[in-house]
Design a protein around this motif. Structure first.
Motif, PDB file in Angstrom:
ATOM      1  N   HIS A 297       1.330  -4.411   8.542  1.00 32.92           N
ATOM      2  CA  HIS A 297       1.570  -3.079   7.989  1.00 32.92           C
ATOM      3  C   HIS A 297       1.138  -2.980   6.542  1.00 32.92           C
ATOM      4  O   HIS A 297       1.106  -1.863   5.989  1.00 32.92           O
ATOM      5  N   HIS A 298       0.797  -4.104   5.919  1.00 30.49           N
ATOM      6  CA  HIS A 298       0.211  -4.091   4.580  1.00 30.49           C
ATOM      7  C   HIS A 298      -1.309  -4.250   4.642  1.00 30.49           C
ATOM      8  O   HIS A 298      -2.032  -3.659   3.854  1.00 30.49           O
ATOM      9  N   ASP A 299      -1.780  -5.080   5.581  1.00 25.23           N
ATOM     10  CA  ASP A 299      -3.201  -5.430   5.621  1.00 25.23           C
ATOM     11  C   ASP A 299      -4.069  -4.306   6.193  1.00 25.23           C
ATOM     12  O   ASP A 299      -5.134  -4.009   5.667  1.00 25.23           O
ATOM     13  N   GLU A 300      -3.622  -3.714   7.294  1.00 17.57           N
ATOM     14  CA  GLU A 300      -4.395  -2.634   7.943  1.00 17.57           C
ATOM     15  C   GLU A 300      -3.452  -1.522   8.402  1.00 17.57           C
ATOM     16  O   GLU A 300      -3.302  -1.290   9.610  1.00 17.57           O
ATOM     17  N   PRO A 301      -2.806  -0.832   7.473  1.00 17.43           N
ATOM     18  CA  PRO A 301      -1.810   0.170   7.881  1.00 17.43           C
ATOM     19  C   PRO A 301      -2.396   1.308   8.703  1.00 17.43           C
ATOM     20  O   PRO A 301      -1.734   1.811   9.622  1.00 17.43           O
ATOM     21  N   GLU A 302      -3.627   1.721   8.399  1.00 14.30           N
ATOM     22  CA  GLU A 302      -4.215   2.833   9.156  1.00 14.30           C
ATOM     23  C   GLU A 302      -4.498   2.423  10.603  1.00 14.30           C
ATOM     24  O   GLU A 302      -4.193   3.172  11.542  1.00 14.30           O
ATOM     25  N   ALA A 303      -5.096   1.247  10.780  1.00 13.92           N
ATOM     26  CA  ALA A 303      -5.390   0.779  12.138  1.00 13.92           C
ATOM     27  C   ALA A 303      -4.108   0.541  12.916  1.00 13.92           C
ATOM     28  O   ALA A 303      -4.026   0.842  14.117  1.00 13.92           O
TER      29      ALA A 303
END
Length: 314
Positions: A297-303
Protein backbone atom coordinates in the motif's frame (compact mmCIF):
# COMPACT_ATOMS: atom_id res chain seq x y z
CA UNK A 1 36.56 9.67 11.61
CA UNK A 2 38.86 12.45 12.85
CA UNK A 3 37.46 15.50 14.61
CA UNK A 4 38.43 17.68 11.63
CA UNK A 5 36.50 15.56 9.12
CA UNK A 6 33.04 17.04 8.46
CA UNK A 7 30.08 14.74 8.98
CA UNK A 8 28.23 13.81 5.79
CA UNK A 9 25.28 16.08 5.12
CA UNK A 10 21.83 14.60 5.59
CA UNK A 11 19.63 14.12 2.56
CA UNK A 12 16.97 16.82 2.30
CA UNK A 13 13.47 15.82 3.37
CA UNK A 14 10.64 16.64 0.97
CA UNK A 15 7.51 18.55 2.00
CA UNK A 16 4.87 16.15 3.37
CA UNK A 17 2.45 14.40 1.04
CA UNK A 18 -0.97 16.08 0.77
CA UNK A 19 -3.86 13.60 1.06
CA UNK A 20 -6.58 13.80 -1.54
CA UNK A 21 -9.18 12.39 0.90
CA UNK A 22 -8.33 13.49 4.46
CA UNK A 23 -9.65 11.20 7.18
CA UNK A 24 -11.68 11.98 10.27
CA UNK A 25 -11.12 10.39 13.68
CA UNK A 26 -13.62 8.60 15.86
CA UNK A 27 -13.08 7.03 19.27
CA UNK A 28 -15.09 4.11 20.66
CA UNK A 29 -14.81 1.99 23.79
CA UNK A 30 -13.68 -1.54 22.95
CA UNK A 31 -13.15 -3.99 25.80
CA UNK A 32 -12.21 -1.21 28.18
CA UNK A 33 -9.82 0.54 25.78
CA UNK A 34 -10.33 3.86 23.98
CA UNK A 35 -9.99 2.73 20.37
CA UNK A 36 -9.13 5.13 17.57
CA UNK A 37 -10.79 4.72 14.16
CA UNK A 38 -9.66 6.56 11.03
CA UNK A 39 -12.65 7.05 8.72
CA UNK A 40 -13.12 8.06 5.10
CA UNK A 41 -16.60 8.59 3.65
CA UNK A 42 -19.98 8.22 5.27
CA UNK A 43 -21.80 5.06 6.33
CA UNK A 44 -25.13 4.80 4.48
CA UNK A 45 -27.79 2.12 4.48
CA UNK A 46 -28.02 1.94 0.69
CA UNK A 47 -24.34 2.39 -0.21
CA UNK A 48 -21.71 -0.26 -0.92
CA UNK A 49 -20.67 -2.45 2.02
CA UNK A 50 -18.17 -0.68 4.24
CA UNK A 51 -14.53 -1.79 4.02
CA UNK A 52 -12.79 -2.33 7.36
CA UNK A 53 -8.98 -2.21 7.00
CA UNK A 54 -6.56 -3.72 9.54
CA UNK A 55 -2.96 -2.51 9.64
CA UNK A 56 0.09 -4.64 10.33
CA UNK A 57 2.53 -5.01 13.21
CA UNK A 58 4.43 -1.82 14.15
CA UNK A 59 2.23 0.18 11.79
CA UNK A 60 -0.78 2.51 12.15
CA UNK A 61 -4.12 3.07 10.45
CA UNK A 62 -2.80 6.15 8.60
CA UNK A 63 -0.65 3.77 6.59
CA UNK A 64 -3.61 3.15 4.27
CA UNK A 65 -3.94 6.82 3.25
CA UNK A 66 -2.10 6.52 -0.08
CA UNK A 67 -4.22 3.55 -1.15
CA UNK A 68 -7.41 5.33 -0.04
CA UNK A 69 -6.46 8.36 -2.14
CA UNK A 70 -6.33 6.10 -5.20
CA UNK A 71 -9.80 4.61 -4.56
CA UNK A 72 -13.08 5.97 -5.86
CA UNK A 73 -15.32 7.74 -3.37
CA UNK A 74 -18.70 6.36 -2.39
CA UNK A 75 -17.70 3.51 -0.06
CA UNK A 76 -17.16 4.04 3.66
CA UNK A 77 -13.63 3.04 4.69
CA UNK A 78 -12.69 2.48 8.34
CA UNK A 79 -9.26 1.63 9.75
CA UNK A 80 -8.65 1.16 13.48
CA UNK A 81 -5.35 1.52 15.26
CA UNK A 82 -4.82 -1.82 16.99
CA UNK A 83 -4.46 -1.77 20.78
CA UNK A 84 -1.15 -0.21 21.76
CA UNK A 85 -0.59 1.37 18.34
CA UNK A 86 -1.26 4.85 16.98
CA UNK A 87 -3.90 6.75 18.95
CA UNK A 88 -5.55 3.70 20.51
CA UNK A 89 -5.05 3.30 24.23
CA UNK A 90 -2.38 0.96 25.56
CA UNK A 91 -3.57 -1.77 27.91
CA UNK A 92 -1.83 -2.21 31.25
CA UNK A 93 0.16 -5.24 30.15
CA UNK A 94 3.69 -6.43 29.47
CA UNK A 95 2.57 -9.01 26.89
CA UNK A 96 0.27 -8.80 23.87
CA UNK A 97 -1.84 -11.88 23.09
CA UNK A 98 -2.98 -12.49 19.52
CA UNK A 99 -6.46 -13.61 20.60
CA UNK A 100 -7.03 -10.09 21.93
CA UNK A 101 -6.88 -8.72 18.38
CA UNK A 102 -9.73 -11.05 17.44
CA UNK A 103 -11.69 -10.06 20.53
CA UNK A 104 -11.16 -6.36 19.79
CA UNK A 105 -12.18 -6.81 16.17
CA UNK A 106 -15.39 -8.64 17.10
CA UNK A 107 -16.46 -5.99 19.58
CA UNK A 108 -15.40 -3.19 17.25
CA UNK A 109 -17.63 -4.52 14.47
CA UNK A 110 -20.48 -4.85 16.98
CA UNK A 111 -20.01 -1.22 18.03
CA UNK A 112 -19.53 0.43 14.65
CA UNK A 113 -21.04 -1.89 12.02
CA UNK A 114 -23.81 -3.87 13.76
CA UNK A 115 -26.12 -6.09 11.73
CA UNK A 116 -24.14 -5.55 8.50
CA UNK A 117 -22.06 -7.82 6.33
CA UNK A 118 -18.82 -6.04 5.65
CA UNK A 119 -15.77 -6.30 3.45
CA UNK A 120 -12.62 -6.94 5.46
CA UNK A 121 -9.03 -6.15 4.47
CA UNK A 122 -5.84 -6.81 6.41
CA UNK A 123 -2.16 -6.23 5.80
CA UNK A 124 0.53 -8.50 7.28
CA UNK A 125 -0.45 -9.12 10.93
CA UNK A 126 -3.80 -7.53 10.10
CA UNK A 127 -4.16 -10.02 7.25
CA UNK A 128 -3.51 -12.88 9.66
CA UNK A 129 -6.19 -11.54 12.02
CA UNK A 130 -8.64 -11.00 9.12
CA UNK A 131 -8.25 -14.60 7.92
CA UNK A 132 -8.86 -16.06 11.37
CA UNK A 133 -11.81 -13.78 12.05
CA UNK A 134 -13.43 -14.55 8.69
CA UNK A 135 -13.31 -18.23 9.67
CA UNK A 136 -14.75 -17.57 13.10
CA UNK A 137 -17.58 -15.27 11.92
CA UNK A 138 -18.09 -16.24 8.26
CA UNK A 139 -21.63 -14.83 8.25
CA UNK A 140 -20.31 -11.32 8.90
CA UNK A 141 -17.83 -11.08 6.01
CA UNK A 142 -18.94 -10.51 2.40
CA UNK A 143 -15.47 -10.34 0.83
CA UNK A 144 -11.99 -10.72 2.26
CA UNK A 145 -8.74 -9.08 1.10
CA UNK A 146 -5.42 -10.38 2.43
CA UNK A 147 -2.33 -8.27 1.74
CA UNK A 148 0.64 -10.51 2.56
CA UNK A 149 -0.82 -11.96 5.75
CA UNK A 150 1.22 -15.16 5.35
CA UNK A 151 0.57 -16.59 8.79
CA UNK A 152 3.37 -17.73 11.07
CA UNK A 153 6.04 -20.44 10.91
CA UNK A 154 5.24 -23.89 12.22
CA UNK A 155 6.30 -24.63 15.78
CA UNK A 156 6.90 -27.88 17.65
CA UNK A 157 6.21 -28.82 21.29
CA UNK A 158 9.96 -29.07 21.81
CA UNK A 159 10.14 -25.30 21.16
CA UNK A 160 8.11 -24.51 24.28
CA UNK A 161 10.86 -24.45 26.96
CA UNK A 162 13.10 -22.14 24.93
CA UNK A 163 10.21 -19.84 24.04
CA UNK A 164 8.97 -19.60 27.62
CA UNK A 165 12.46 -18.91 28.92
CA UNK A 166 12.90 -16.18 26.32
CA UNK A 167 9.62 -14.63 27.44
CA UNK A 168 10.66 -14.77 31.11
CA UNK A 169 14.01 -13.16 30.30
CA UNK A 170 12.31 -10.37 28.34
CA UNK A 171 10.02 -9.65 31.29
CA UNK A 172 13.17 -8.96 33.32
CA UNK A 173 14.60 -6.70 30.63
CA UNK A 174 11.68 -5.33 28.59
CA UNK A 175 12.26 -4.37 24.94
CA UNK A 176 12.71 -0.71 24.08
CA UNK A 177 11.88 1.38 21.02
CA UNK A 178 14.26 3.89 19.50
CA UNK A 179 13.45 7.59 19.75
CA UNK A 180 14.59 10.36 17.43
CA UNK A 181 15.91 13.87 17.94
CA UNK A 182 13.73 15.30 15.17
CA UNK A 183 10.89 14.26 12.89
CA UNK A 184 13.45 14.04 10.07
CA UNK A 185 15.04 11.14 11.94
CA UNK A 186 11.73 9.28 11.79
CA UNK A 187 11.42 10.07 8.08
CA UNK A 188 14.83 8.60 7.39
CA UNK A 189 13.99 5.53 9.49
CA UNK A 190 10.87 4.94 7.41
CA UNK A 191 12.82 5.29 4.17
CA UNK A 192 15.52 2.96 5.46
CA UNK A 193 12.87 0.38 6.34
CA UNK A 194 11.43 0.68 2.85
CA UNK A 195 13.70 2.28 0.22
CA UNK A 196 10.75 2.39 -2.21
CA UNK A 197 8.83 4.83 0.02
CA UNK A 198 8.98 8.35 -1.51
CA UNK A 199 10.29 11.12 0.74
CA UNK A 200 7.03 13.11 0.70
CA UNK A 201 5.01 10.09 1.83
CA UNK A 202 7.59 9.24 4.49
CA UNK A 203 7.39 12.82 5.76
CA UNK A 204 3.60 12.59 6.02
CA UNK A 205 3.66 9.16 7.67
CA UNK A 206 6.23 10.28 10.23
CA UNK A 207 3.65 12.58 11.80
CA UNK A 208 1.30 9.63 12.37
CA UNK A 209 3.86 6.92 13.07
CA UNK A 210 5.50 9.04 15.80
CA UNK A 211 4.92 12.07 18.01
CA UNK A 212 7.05 14.43 20.14
CA UNK A 213 7.07 13.68 23.87
CA UNK A 214 7.97 15.61 27.03
CA UNK A 215 11.68 14.86 26.58
CA UNK A 216 11.66 16.77 23.29
CA UNK A 217 12.34 13.65 21.23
CA UNK A 218 10.10 11.93 18.69
CA UNK A 219 8.79 8.56 19.89
CA UNK A 220 7.02 5.88 17.89
CA UNK A 221 3.27 5.61 18.46
CA UNK A 222 3.61 2.03 19.66
CA UNK A 223 3.93 0.20 22.93
CA UNK A 224 7.40 -1.34 23.20
CA UNK A 225 5.80 -4.48 24.66
CA UNK A 226 4.72 -5.35 21.10
CA UNK A 227 8.37 -6.21 20.44
CA UNK A 228 8.33 -8.94 23.06
CA UNK A 229 8.07 -12.59 22.11
CA UNK A 230 4.79 -14.41 22.67
CA UNK A 231 4.97 -17.26 25.19
CA UNK A 232 2.28 -19.10 23.19
CA UNK A 233 3.44 -21.26 20.29
CA UNK A 234 1.61 -20.81 17.00
CA UNK A 235 -0.36 -23.92 16.02
CA UNK A 236 -0.60 -24.11 12.24
CA UNK A 237 -3.28 -26.80 12.22
CA UNK A 238 -5.59 -24.66 14.35
CA UNK A 239 -5.19 -21.69 11.98
CA UNK A 240 -5.85 -23.84 8.92
CA UNK A 241 -9.07 -25.16 10.45
CA UNK A 242 -10.26 -21.56 10.69
CA UNK A 243 -9.07 -20.76 7.17
CA UNK A 244 -11.16 -23.66 5.91
CA UNK A 245 -14.28 -22.18 7.55
CA UNK A 246 -13.99 -18.98 5.47
CA UNK A 247 -16.97 -18.57 3.15
CA UNK A 248 -16.24 -15.15 1.64
CA UNK A 249 -14.34 -14.92 -1.65
CA UNK A 250 -10.70 -14.07 -0.93
CA UNK A 251 -8.36 -11.72 -2.77
CA UNK A 252 -4.71 -12.53 -2.05
CA UNK A 253 -2.23 -9.82 -3.07
CA UNK A 254 1.53 -10.03 -2.71
CA UNK A 255 4.55 -8.15 -3.96
CA UNK A 256 6.97 -9.61 -6.47
CA UNK A 257 9.86 -8.18 -4.42
CA UNK A 258 8.83 -9.81 -1.13
CA UNK A 259 11.27 -12.39 0.21
CA UNK A 260 9.89 -14.53 3.04
CA UNK A 261 13.42 -15.37 4.14
CA UNK A 262 13.76 -11.75 5.27
CA UNK A 263 11.12 -12.45 7.92
CA UNK A 264 11.71 -16.04 8.96
CA UNK A 265 14.88 -17.35 7.33
CA UNK A 266 14.44 -21.01 6.48
CA UNK A 267 11.66 -21.59 9.05
CA UNK A 268 8.82 -20.79 6.64
CA UNK A 269 9.09 -21.14 2.87
CA UNK A 270 6.94 -19.82 0.04
CA UNK A 271 6.16 -23.44 -0.85
CA UNK A 272 4.74 -24.08 2.61
CA UNK A 273 2.58 -20.97 2.37
CA UNK A 274 1.26 -22.05 -1.04
CA UNK A 275 0.29 -25.41 0.45
CA UNK A 276 -1.60 -23.65 3.23
CA UNK A 277 -3.42 -21.33 0.83
CA UNK A 278 -4.48 -24.35 -1.23
CA UNK A 279 -6.48 -25.68 1.75
CA UNK A 280 -9.03 -22.84 1.49
CA UNK A 281 -12.49 -23.92 0.38
CA UNK A 282 -13.52 -20.36 -0.47
CA UNK A 283 -12.68 -19.09 -3.97
CA UNK A 284 -9.31 -17.30 -4.12
CA UNK A 285 -8.36 -14.57 -6.58
CA UNK A 286 -4.66 -13.79 -6.77
CA UNK A 287 -2.76 -10.68 -7.77
CA UNK A 288 0.94 -9.81 -7.69
CA UNK A 289 2.28 -6.27 -7.85
CA UNK A 290 5.55 -6.24 -9.84
CA UNK A 291 7.25 -3.26 -8.16
CA UNK A 292 6.15 -3.95 -4.58
CA UNK A 293 7.68 -5.49 -1.52
CA UNK A 294 5.84 -6.19 1.72
CA UNK A 295 4.44 -2.64 2.02
CA UNK A 296 2.18 -2.96 -1.00
CA UNK A 297 0.00 0.00 0.00
CA UNK A 298 3.07 2.25 0.04
CA UNK A 299 4.92 0.87 -2.99
CA UNK A 300 2.08 0.74 -5.56
CA UNK A 301 -1.04 2.25 -3.98
CA UNK A 302 -2.75 2.97 -7.31
CA UNK A 303 -2.27 -0.56 -8.67
CA UNK A 304 -3.35 -2.05 -5.35
CA UNK A 305 -6.46 0.13 -5.18
CA UNK A 306 -7.44 -0.97 -8.68
CA UNK A 307 -7.11 -4.65 -7.76
CA UNK A 308 -9.17 -4.22 -4.61
CA UNK A 309 -11.94 -2.20 -6.25
CA UNK A 310 -12.22 -4.67 -9.11
CA UNK A 311 -12.52 -7.55 -6.65
CA UNK A 312 -15.05 -5.87 -4.38
CA UNK A 313 -17.24 -4.87 -7.34
CA UNK A 314 -17.22 -8.28 -9.03
Amino acid sequence: MSSSTPAPSAAPIAPPYQPRRPSTSRFVNVRGLRYHLRCWGELTEDGPPPLLMLHGWMDVSASFQFMVDAMAEGRALIAPDWRGFGLTERPATDTYWFADYLGDLDRLIDAVLPDRRIDLLGHSMGGNAAMLYAGLRPERIRKLVNLEGFGMPRTQPADAPRRLLQWLDELRTPPMLASYETADGVVRRLMKNNPRLPADKAAWLAGHWSAPQADGRWHLQADAAHKGVSPVLHQVEESLLLWQRIEAPVLWVDGALTDLATFWGSRYSREEFEARLATLRAPVTRARLPASGHMLHHDEPEALAAQIERFLAA
